[in-house]
Design an enzyme around this catalytic site. Structure first.
Site, PDB file in Angstrom:
ATOM      1  N   THR A  51       0.868  -1.190   0.000  1.00 19.46           N
ATOM      2  CA  THR A  51       0.000   0.000   0.000  1.00 19.46           C
ATOM      3  C   THR A  51       0.899   1.232   0.000  1.00 19.46           C
ATOM      4  OG1 THR A  51      -0.195   0.219   2.421  1.00 19.46           O
ATOM      5  CG2 THR A  51      -1.767  -1.242   1.320  1.00 19.46           C
ATOM      6  N   GLY A  52       0.463   2.290  -0.685  1.00 20.89           N
ATOM      7  CA  GLY A  52       1.327   3.458  -0.814  1.00 20.89           C
ATOM      8  C   GLY A  52       2.566   3.107  -1.603  1.00 20.89           C
ATOM      9  N   THR A  94       3.174   4.095  -4.769  1.00 26.72           N
ATOM     10  CA  THR A  94       3.381   4.942  -5.952  1.00 26.72           C
ATOM     11  C   THR A  94       4.581   5.862  -5.837  1.00 26.72           C
ATOM     12  OG1 THR A  94       1.864   6.604  -5.053  1.00 26.72           O
ATOM     13  CG2 THR A  94       0.924   4.969  -6.567  1.00 26.72           C
ATOM     14  N   SER A  95       5.126   6.012  -4.646  1.00 23.11           N
ATOM     15  CA  SER A  95       6.320   6.869  -4.533  1.00 23.11           C
ATOM     16  C   SER A  95       7.153   6.457  -3.326  1.00 23.11           C
ATOM     17  CB  SER A  95       5.924   8.363  -4.467  1.00 23.11           C
ATOM     18  OG  SER A  95       5.591   8.759  -3.173  1.00 23.11           O
ATOM     19  N   ILE A 155       9.326   5.121  -0.405  1.00 20.28           N
ATOM     20  CA  ILE A 155       9.716   3.804   0.112  1.00 20.28           C
ATOM     21  C   ILE A 155       8.929   2.681  -0.572  1.00 20.28           C
ATOM     22  CG2 ILE A 155       9.618   2.359   2.207  1.00 20.28           C
ATOM     23  CD1 ILE A 155      10.157   5.039   3.804  1.00 20.28           C
ATOM     24  N   SER A 192       7.796   4.570  12.264  1.00 17.48           N
ATOM     25  CA  SER A 192       8.691   5.730  12.129  1.00 17.48           C
ATOM     26  C   SER A 192       9.409   5.954  13.444  1.00 17.48           C
ATOM     27  CB  SER A 192       7.879   6.979  11.784  1.00 17.48           C
ATOM     28  OG  SER A 192       8.678   8.132  11.912  1.00 17.48           O
ATOM     29  N   TYR A 214       1.444  12.720  14.393  1.00 13.01           N
ATOM     30  CA  TYR A 214       2.059  11.744  13.480  1.00 13.01           C
ATOM     31  C   TYR A 214       2.794  10.686  14.296  1.00 13.01           C
ATOM     32  CZ  TYR A 214       5.359   9.863  10.026  1.00 13.01           C
ATOM     33  OH  TYR A 214       6.101   9.021   9.230  1.00 13.01           O
TER      34      TYR A 214
HETATM   35  P1  NAD Z   1       5.597   9.227   0.068  1.00 16.17           P
HETATM   36  O1  NAD Z   1       4.762  10.433   0.278  1.00 16.17           O
HETATM   37  O2  NAD Z   1       6.620   9.229  -1.007  1.00 16.17           O
HETATM   38  O3  NAD Z   1       4.684   7.940  -0.129  1.00 16.17           O
HETATM   39  C1  NAD Z   1       3.479   7.780   0.560  1.00 16.17           C
HETATM   40  C2  NAD Z   1       2.635   6.771  -0.186  1.00 16.17           C
HETATM   41  O4  NAD Z   1       1.422   6.597   0.559  1.00 16.17           O
HETATM   42  C3  NAD Z   1       2.236   7.252  -1.579  1.00 16.17           C
HETATM   43  O5  NAD Z   1       2.218   6.146  -2.458  1.00 16.17           O
HETATM   44  C4  NAD Z   1       0.816   7.768  -1.377  1.00 16.17           C
HETATM   45  O6  NAD Z   1       0.015   7.655  -2.548  1.00 16.17           O
HETATM   46  C5  NAD Z   1       0.334   6.792  -0.315  1.00 16.17           C
HETATM   47  N1  NAD Z   1      -0.828   7.293   0.398  1.00 16.17           N
HETATM   48  C6  NAD Z   1      -0.927   8.414   1.165  1.00 16.17           C
HETATM   49  N2  NAD Z   1      -2.175   8.534   1.623  1.00 16.17           N
HETATM   50  C7  NAD Z   1      -2.882   7.477   1.150  1.00 16.17           C
HETATM   51  C8  NAD Z   1      -4.217   7.044   1.250  1.00 16.17           C
HETATM   52  N3  NAD Z   1      -5.119   7.731   1.941  1.00 16.17           N
HETATM   53  N4  NAD Z   1      -4.587   5.901   0.627  1.00 16.17           N
HETATM   54  C9  NAD Z   1      -3.682   5.191  -0.098  1.00 16.17           C
HETATM   55  N5  NAD Z   1      -2.406   5.553  -0.243  1.00 16.17           N
HETATM   56  C10 NAD Z   1      -2.015   6.689   0.373  1.00 16.17           C
HETATM   57  O7  NAD Z   1       6.286   8.974   1.485  1.00 16.17           O
HETATM   58  P2  NAD Z   1       7.286   7.859   2.052  1.00 16.17           P
HETATM   59  O8  NAD Z   1       8.300   8.622   2.808  1.00 16.17           O
HETATM   60  O9  NAD Z   1       7.672   6.902   1.025  1.00 16.17           O
HETATM   61  O10 NAD Z   1       6.307   7.200   3.121  1.00 16.17           O
HETATM   62  C11 NAD Z   1       6.026   5.815   3.179  1.00 16.17           C
HETATM   63  C12 NAD Z   1       5.821   5.427   4.627  1.00 16.17           C
HETATM   64  O11 NAD Z   1       7.041   5.634   5.325  1.00 16.17           O
HETATM   65  C13 NAD Z   1       4.764   6.247   5.357  1.00 16.17           C
HETATM   66  O12 NAD Z   1       4.001   5.408   6.173  1.00 16.17           O
HETATM   67  C14 NAD Z   1       5.595   7.192   6.204  1.00 16.17           C
HETATM   68  O13 NAD Z   1       4.906   7.605   7.371  1.00 16.17           O
HETATM   69  C15 NAD Z   1       6.779   6.318   6.523  1.00 16.17           C
HETATM   70  N6  NAD Z   1       7.989   7.019   6.950  1.00 16.17           N
HETATM   71  C16 NAD Z   1       8.630   7.881   6.112  1.00 16.17           C
HETATM   72  C17 NAD Z   1       9.779   8.526   6.562  1.00 16.17           C
HETATM   73  C18 NAD Z   1      10.526   9.504   5.694  1.00 16.17           C
HETATM   74  O14 NAD Z   1      11.397  10.226   6.204  1.00 16.17           O
HETATM   75  N7  NAD Z   1      10.281   9.580   4.398  1.00 16.17           N
HETATM   76  C19 NAD Z   1      10.260   8.301   7.850  1.00 16.17           C
HETATM   77  C20 NAD Z   1       9.577   7.412   8.668  1.00 16.17           C
HETATM   78  C21 NAD Z   1       8.451   6.768   8.210  1.00 16.17           C
END
Ligand code: NAD
Length: 249
Positions: free
Chosen positions: A12-13, A15-16, A18, A137, A150
């Protein structure tokens, strides 16, 4: 190259950031991969990046019917699911004095409620054995004054992983968390901060980081691969911190 050969995966998630990096790595490791996301442009770009074999599904995790529909699509294409990567999430600053109910609901519904019901609704199609990975996180483990909500949603997820590991252990389903520190993904650009503040925030993180840098999405994906594969077959209820030492400061 073949760590996930023959396995089916839903991210899930995906598209971009991680999720997308993990989808690419898992495909390279021989998996059949489905991803979800919510915005049409991101979904189209991800399909382009992953190629025609990837199943790309529009599904908002806040909508329980949409989760059902996504699981059905995965079942129709793959029949069963070996790996579920519960990764969709949003991060937003939550100053105590100004948080509104809709701001609260958005964070809680996407990060916690969406994750919980994704797991619940995927259960009937999960193989035995199977692996569930949840993205938490370091904000859920350390104090983050500006990101209190968050962090609270992510701390709740860490708790969920521990409890569900005992619920699922006998059935052969493992559930573990991957706990990233700062990772260079578009999540920061979605904070809604003015550009100069965002730049200052990123610099502040780099200075504070023991490694003086953000992690890359691929560095998280490689650890997710360990949790997805049989290399972690005796691990459940664990949380792997991948933060360049950030949470130790
Ligand atoms: P990102 O914004 O690049 O990716 C987020 C993904 O979640 C996207 O594919 C987006 O479409 C999807 N998404 C968001 N809301 C949604 C919804 N309502 N329904 C379906 N999909 C949804 O960010 P990322 O950094 O790759 O984040 C991925 C995970 O890692 C998240 O859970 C984030 O909290 C966690 N995280 C990120 C970091 C960081 O520094 N980037 C650190 C700790 C944890």
């Amino acid at each position: 190259m073949d760590k996930l050969k023959g396995k089916t995966v839903l991210i899930t998630g995906g598209t971009s950031g991680i999720g997308l990096a993990s989808a690419k790595l898992f495909l390279n490791e021989g998996a059949r991969v489905a991803i979800t996301g919510r915005d049409p442009e991101g979904l189209a770009a991800a399909q382009q990046a992953l190629g025609p074999d990837a199943l790309v599904i529009r599904s908002d995790v806040r909508d329980l019917d949409a989760i059902d529909a996504a699981i059905l699509q995965v079942q129709e294409r793959f029949d069963r699911l070996d790996v579920l990567f519960v990764n969709a999430g949003v991060a937003k600053a939550s100053p105590l004095a100004t948080v509104t109910e809709s701001h609260y609901d958005e964070l809680a519904e996407i990060n916690l409620k969406g994750a919980f019901f994704t797991i619940q609704k995927a259960l009937p199609i999960l193989s035995r054995p199977a692996s569930i990975i949840v993205t938490t996180s370091i904000s859920g483990r350390i104090a983050t004054p500006h990101f209190s909500l968050y962090g609270a949603t992510k701390a709740a997820l860490s708790s969920l992983v521990k409890s569900l590991s005992l619920v699922l252990a006998e059935s052969g389903i493992r559930i573990n968390a991957i706990c990233p520190g700062p990772v260079a993904t578009p999540i920061f650009d979605r904070f809604g901060l003015p550009e100069d503040m965002l730049k200052a925030k990123k610099q502040e993180i780099e200075v504070k980081s023991p490694m003086k840098r953000f992690g890359s999405p691929d560095e998280i994906a490689r650890i997710a691969l360990v949790l997805a594969s049989d290399d972690s077959s005796y691990m459940t209820g664990e949380e792997i911190v991948v933060d360049g030492g950030m949470s130790l400061t």
